[in-house]
Design a protein around this motif. Structure first.
Motif, mmCIF file in Angstrom:
data_model
loop_
_atom_site.group_PDB
_atom_site.id
_atom_site.type_symbol
_atom_site.label_atom_id
_atom_site.label_comp_id
_atom_site.label_asym_id
_atom_site.label_seq_id
_atom_site.Cartn_x
_atom_site.Cartn_y
_atom_site.Cartn_z
ATOM 1 N N SER A 37 0.829 -1.208 0.000
ATOM 2 C CA SER A 37 0.000 0.000 0.000
ATOM 3 C C SER A 37 0.862 1.257 0.000
ATOM 4 O O SER A 37 0.558 2.242 -0.682
ATOM 5 N N ASN A 41 0.910 4.210 -2.904
ATOM 6 C CA ASN A 41 0.786 5.631 -2.574
ATOM 7 C C ASN A 41 1.991 6.432 -3.071
ATOM 8 O O ASN A 41 1.856 7.576 -3.525
ATOM 9 N N ALA A 50 -4.152 4.365 -1.066
ATOM 10 C CA ALA A 50 -4.312 3.009 -0.548
ATOM 11 C C ALA A 50 -4.162 3.048 0.969
ATOM 12 O O ALA A 50 -3.325 3.773 1.507
ATOM 13 N N THR A 59 -5.512 -5.288 3.098
ATOM 14 C CA THR A 59 -6.139 -5.347 1.774
ATOM 15 C C THR A 59 -6.757 -6.725 1.582
ATOM 16 O O THR A 59 -6.053 -7.730 1.541
ATOM 17 N N ASP A 75 -4.515 -2.979 -6.777
ATOM 18 C CA ASP A 75 -3.919 -3.388 -5.506
ATOM 19 C C ASP A 75 -4.583 -4.697 -5.092
ATOM 20 O O ASP A 75 -5.763 -4.722 -4.729
#
Length: 200
Positions: A37, A41, A50, A59, A75
């Motif tokens: 994540s 980003n 994220a 996630t 993602d």
């Protein structure tokens, strides 16, 4: 390739729920604590795009982001030691498998591995499975800022020696740091190259 706009589109629990395949798509995947994540980003220059969590496995769905209205960044759920029920892990596995095998506009998968660690069997097995299935993929060695450059280079060299036991030619690889933004331009330029080549 600078990213000017990154917009969250949707989260899906199955590839059939994903957005229409109207744009080229690149996906990011890795073990649950690899910094995925944070990397998303960093690439999009949006620290809130994220969700970053101290708890691995945050996630749990297929997350689509539309980049500059020209391609999808995806993602994917992490795999590994996230503290979730076995049934949840199995569901993630099926979700990821079906997405990778059936998503028609998937151009490349970036497999993230922690540059500080020994090659993990689960990563090597996943990389080899992608190769067996003929899925285009690249490697991203994350968290390069957490150790010296010499240690990172040595670790990556060892990783590649392990992969060469199975591969005659290694995939493209990148070294990144979400903290220092190392590798950002290289990864984005590679994505641009993949998309441009496919459209020509």
């Amino acid at each position: 390739m600078p990213v000017k706009q990154a917009t969250f589109v949707t989260s899906s629990s199955h590839h059939t729920q994903c957005p229409p395949p109207d744009y080229p798509e690149v996906a990011f995947i890795g073990r649950s604590n690899v910094g995925k994540s944070s990397l998303v980003n960093m690439l999009t220059n949006n620290k809130k795009l994220a969700k970053v969590s101290g708890k691995p496995g945050k996630t749990q769905l297929i997350n689509h982001f539309l980049i500059d209205e020209s391609w999808f960044l995806v993602d994917l759920p992490g795999y590994g030691w996230a503290k979730v029920a076995k049934t949840e892990k199995e569901k993630w596995g099926e979700m990821i498998h079906d997405y990778i095998m059936d998503r028609e506009n998937l151009f490349n998968i970036f497999v993230l591995v922690d540059s500080r660690l020994e090659p993990q069997p689960i990563d090597v097995a996943f990389i080899n499975w992608l190769g067996e299935k003929g899925i285009p993929f690249s490697l991203i060695f994350t968290k390069a800022d957490k150790q010296s450059k010499n240690k990172t280079q040595s670790s990556i060299a060892h990783y590649k020696r392990v992969l060469k036991k199975y591969w005659s030619e290694l995939p493209m690889s990148f070294i990144t740091s979400s903290t220092t933004q190392e590798g950002r331009e290289e990864v984005l330029n590679y994505i641009d190259e993949i998309i441009s080549t496919s459209n020509s």
